[in-house]
Design an enzyme around this catalytic site. Sequence first.
Site, PDB file in Angstrom:
ATOM      1  N   LYS A  74       0.842  -1.187   0.000  1.00  0.00           N
ATOM      2  CA  LYS A  74       0.000   0.000   0.000  1.00  0.00           C
ATOM      3  C   LYS A  74       0.884   1.245   0.000  1.00  0.00           C
ATOM      4  O   LYS A  74       2.038   1.112   0.348  1.00  0.00           O
ATOM      5  CB  LYS A  74      -0.966  -0.043   1.178  1.00  0.00           C
ATOM      6  CG  LYS A  74      -0.405   0.511   2.499  1.00  0.00           C
ATOM      7  CD  LYS A  74      -1.468   0.560   3.552  1.00  0.00           C
ATOM      8  CE  LYS A  74      -1.918   1.958   3.843  1.00  0.00           C
ATOM      9  NZ  LYS A  74      -1.211   2.622   4.921  1.00  0.00           N
TER      10      LYS A  74
ATOM     11  N   GLU B 134      -3.706   5.518  17.772  1.00  0.00           N
ATOM     12  CA  GLU B 134      -2.247   5.595  17.840  1.00  0.00           C
ATOM     13  C   GLU B 134      -1.844   6.779  18.713  1.00  0.00           C
ATOM     14  O   GLU B 134      -2.541   7.794  18.737  1.00  0.00           O
ATOM     15  CB  GLU B 134      -1.660   5.796  16.441  1.00  0.00           C
ATOM     16  CG  GLU B 134      -1.983   4.665  15.493  1.00  0.00           C
ATOM     17  CD  GLU B 134      -1.207   4.794  14.192  1.00  0.00           C
ATOM     18  OE1 GLU B 134      -0.095   4.254  14.129  1.00  0.00           O
ATOM     19  OE2 GLU B 134      -1.700   5.443  13.264  1.00  0.00           O
TER      20      GLU B 134
ATOM     21  N   ASP C 222      -5.448   6.246   4.977  1.00  0.00           N
ATOM     22  CA  ASP C 222      -4.280   5.604   5.586  1.00  0.00           C
ATOM     23  C   ASP C 222      -4.670   4.372   6.409  1.00  0.00           C
ATOM     24  O   ASP C 222      -3.918   3.406   6.474  1.00  0.00           O
ATOM     25  CB  ASP C 222      -3.566   6.631   6.478  1.00  0.00           C
ATOM     26  CG  ASP C 222      -2.188   6.168   6.920  1.00  0.00           C
ATOM     27  OD1 ASP C 222      -1.431   5.686   6.058  1.00  0.00           O
ATOM     28  OD2 ASP C 222      -1.871   6.274   8.122  1.00  0.00           O
TER      29      ASP C 222
ATOM     30  N   HIS D  55      -6.944  -1.160   6.534  1.00  0.00           N
ATOM     31  CA  HIS D  55      -6.844  -2.002   7.730  1.00  0.00           C
ATOM     32  C   HIS D  55      -8.194  -2.215   8.427  1.00  0.00           C
ATOM     33  O   HIS D  55      -8.542  -3.332   8.818  1.00  0.00           O
ATOM     34  CB  HIS D  55      -5.847  -1.404   8.727  1.00  0.00           C
ATOM     35  CG  HIS D  55      -4.526  -1.041   8.114  1.00  0.00           C
ATOM     36  ND1 HIS D  55      -3.913  -1.806   7.157  1.00  0.00           N
ATOM     37  CD2 HIS D  55      -3.689   0.004   8.331  1.00  0.00           C
ATOM     38  CE1 HIS D  55      -2.759  -1.237   6.805  1.00  0.00           C
ATOM     39  NE2 HIS D  55      -2.609  -0.142   7.505  1.00  0.00           N
TER      40      HIS D  55
ATOM     41  N   LYS E 262      -4.541   9.584  14.944  1.00  0.00           N
ATOM     42  CA  LYS E 262      -3.158   9.767  15.397  1.00  0.00           C
ATOM     43  C   LYS E 262      -3.158  10.675  16.626  1.00  0.00           C
ATOM     44  O   LYS E 262      -4.118  11.420  16.860  1.00  0.00           O
ATOM     45  CB  LYS E 262      -2.352  10.469  14.304  1.00  0.00           C
ATOM     46  CG  LYS E 262      -2.219   9.673  13.017  1.00  0.00           C
ATOM     47  CD  LYS E 262      -0.841   9.097  12.873  1.00  0.00           C
ATOM     48  CE  LYS E 262      -0.674   8.352  11.571  1.00  0.00           C
ATOM     49  NZ  LYS E 262       0.084   7.114  11.730  1.00  0.00           N
TER      50      LYS E 262
ATOM     51  N   LYS F 145      -0.885  -9.818  11.012  1.00  0.00           N
ATOM     52  CA  LYS F 145      -0.948  -9.867  12.478  1.00  0.00           C
ATOM     53  C   LYS F 145      -1.659 -11.141  12.926  1.00  0.00           C
ATOM     54  O   LYS F 145      -2.735 -11.464  12.427  1.00  0.00           O
ATOM     55  CB  LYS F 145      -1.692  -8.635  13.027  1.00  0.00           C
ATOM     56  CG  LYS F 145      -0.972  -7.319  12.746  1.00  0.00           C
ATOM     57  CD  LYS F 145      -1.711  -6.148  13.353  1.00  0.00           C
ATOM     58  CE  LYS F 145      -1.210  -4.815  12.836  1.00  0.00           C
ATOM     59  NZ  LYS F 145       0.118  -4.421  13.298  1.00  0.00           N
TER      60      LYS F 145
HETATM   61  C1  BG6 Z   1       0.200   2.063   8.214  1.00  0.00           C
HETATM   62  C2  BG6 Z   1      -0.094   3.526   8.185  1.00  0.00           C
HETATM   63  O1  BG6 Z   1      -0.450   1.401   7.168  1.00  0.00           O
HETATM   64  O2  BG6 Z   1      -0.255   1.521   9.443  1.00  0.00           O
HETATM   65  C3  BG6 Z   1       0.534   4.226   9.359  1.00  0.00           C
HETATM   66  O3  BG6 Z   1       0.389   4.080   6.957  1.00  0.00           O
HETATM   67  C4  BG6 Z   1       0.124   3.575  10.643  1.00  0.00           C
HETATM   68  O4  BG6 Z   1       0.189   5.601   9.383  1.00  0.00           O
HETATM   69  C5  BG6 Z   1       0.367   2.081  10.572  1.00  0.00           C
HETATM   70  O5  BG6 Z   1       0.869   4.139  11.700  1.00  0.00           O
HETATM   71  C6  BG6 Z   1      -0.186   1.387  11.791  1.00  0.00           C
HETATM   72  O6  BG6 Z   1       0.284   0.083  11.787  1.00  0.00           O
HETATM   73  P1  BG6 Z   1       0.375  -0.747  13.143  1.00  0.00           P
HETATM   74  O7  BG6 Z   1       0.813  -2.092  12.690  1.00  0.00           O
HETATM   75  O8  BG6 Z   1       1.355  -0.033  14.012  1.00  0.00           O
HETATM   76  O9  BG6 Z   1      -0.999  -0.707  13.716  1.00  0.00           O
END
Ligand code: BG6
Length: 635
Positions: free
Chosen positions: A166, A234, A253, A258, A359, A200
């Site tokens: 991605k 996050e 994003d 996700h 974020k 994961k």
């Molecule tokens: C990424 C995003 O796909 O996933 C990031 O571009 C984000 O901005 C990240 O921080 C989060 O991944 P994880 O595995 O830390 O939840």
Amino acid sequence: MDSEPSPARRPERTAAAASGVLVIVGASGDLTKRLLMPAVYNLACDGLLPEAFAIVGMGREPMTTAEFRNQQRAEIGRFKTRVTLDERRWQWLESRLHYTGGEFNDPAAFARLKALVDDVAAASGAAGNTLLYLAISPDFFGLVNQQLDAAGFTGLAGQKRIIVEKPFGKDLASAQSLNQTLLDHWREEEIYRIDHYLGKETVQNLLAFRLANGMFAPLWDARHIDHIQISATETVGVETRGGYYDKTGVVRDMLQNHLLQMLAYVCMEPPSSLDPGVIRDAKSDLLRSVRLLNRTDVERDCVRGQYGAGLRVDGEAVVGYREEPAVDPDSNTETYAAIKLHIDNDRWAGMPVYLRSGKSLWKRGTEIVVQFKPTAPAGGPGNQLIFHIQPFQAVEIRMQAKRPGPTFMLQSAGMRFDYAETFEAARGTGYEVLLFSALNGDPTLFSRTDFVETSWQIVQPVLDAWRESRAGDYPNYAAGTWGPLAAGMLLSRDGRRWHESLNRAVLARSPFFTAAPVVLLNNLLLAFQPLAVEAGTAVVERGDLKSEMYFVCRGELEAVGEAGEVLGRIREGEFFGEMAVLFDRPRSATVRATRPCDLLVLDGGDFRRIIQDFPEADAEFRRLAAERQAARREA
Ligand code: BG6
């Protein structure tokens, strides 16, 4: 579930992967050293790579194979996920690394790459299975695919696959054209699109959970489930990625990929087999049943946010989004989004799903909460099934239990399967399973064209609406808080609230709790409810007989006396309202938020029920509360 496939029908991952050559285009970049090489090294350590295996890297940085090996050796020391480096296993892997440098617009560079891959494949016995990994910016996808085609990679004998990372497009139209670019050179079965969330363990476990635990299957519908929440919060801001992020925002994003992946796993119809095609059909079908939002829906059911300056959990001051490097000081990009969706199929009709991500929030955590309807004859709230995806990894059931004692009293209790207590698995990068599956030609964990395009279709109305209208209230949440207040209202309007997964570390910030027994804290954690309030809100009124006490996670409040005089300030990590609960008194002061506040509320009845079993802690609470009261009076 209709027909449940037996997990045993799937080959266990105990045998090594099929032999093959992994070709990394963009091998001198960040992804290779941070994730790909550590993942391949982990596979090697676990004995999951065959002898006939090799890696050929190509990158814009000119390097010899010897230099590439040295570089990767230096980097694995930094990026390995295992405690120590097993020199023998690394040697084994290092001797299989090869490299050629070249610019992406140079056909000769790709001809050299092809010749090197042919040589290495023949020499290592790994011919006939080629995995091309595009670790490059999507801006180069078109060009690099043409070059690979012209150099003969699409015509390679045997199995060949192309892995792409991605971002997969920036909207529906660009995703469609990117797919077309790929499909011009490769067959759909050869295209492996990565969403690293599917690497994961806890996300893969969603499938296992649904297929291998039949007891939940009869309850898995809107008749039994009130709603589902999927949150990925996050603590980090945009860090060094301001340039990318400002063109992207959290919907592109995180939500489009996700969160919709997790939604598909949780809500898809149970697949009739573990065949990759069947699973991917089920996921795509689910996304196709998500109701598309119109402009009014977006206004009503979607909340956007952007963080302003604030404090990290460790107390460090951080700048607002618009002050981050490479971000437009007038940016309209959202760093937080909460959206409510409906799934129009028989199983889920009428049941909302709430998604949120952001974020610079108070906590890093991804959780899926399945809230069941309250149906128990003895009363009490509905059960919750919580999938803790990360960083805490667990599956938890919240239930009501009888409190020990002669009377019939209920209390919230939790039942938990904790990964750390159950499995002795080595910590990986998440890419191990993706590379392993791709080498073996198993596309289950990769996204198909239809899934990607449908997921863009779902978020497109939100992107359109938010692009066309500027948010008037940015920044609308301070860094380190729970996010914009409107996100809480999105649920409270429906008579619901976001589930905040608390842990003992949050409470341990209060002197009240530093010495409290663990069992008491565990009980209290289940009883606290989150409450976010605006600046100016009077949380308790002087003279009230209500009995809740409040813990201040974020923000600041003031206690105001009878004549409006300020009696004192209540800051983060402190309690208020405890006098009413501990000593059964009316509120002695009004407490008003001077800033937006994130509070945890503990109902007095719940507190008294829980504290009964902890007389010493009860005495300590009373002593501390009385001491505080006296100190205030003196002040
Ligand atoms: C990424 C995003 O796909 O996933 C990031 O571009 C984000 O901005 C990240 O921080 C989060 O991944 P994880 O595995 O830390 O939840």
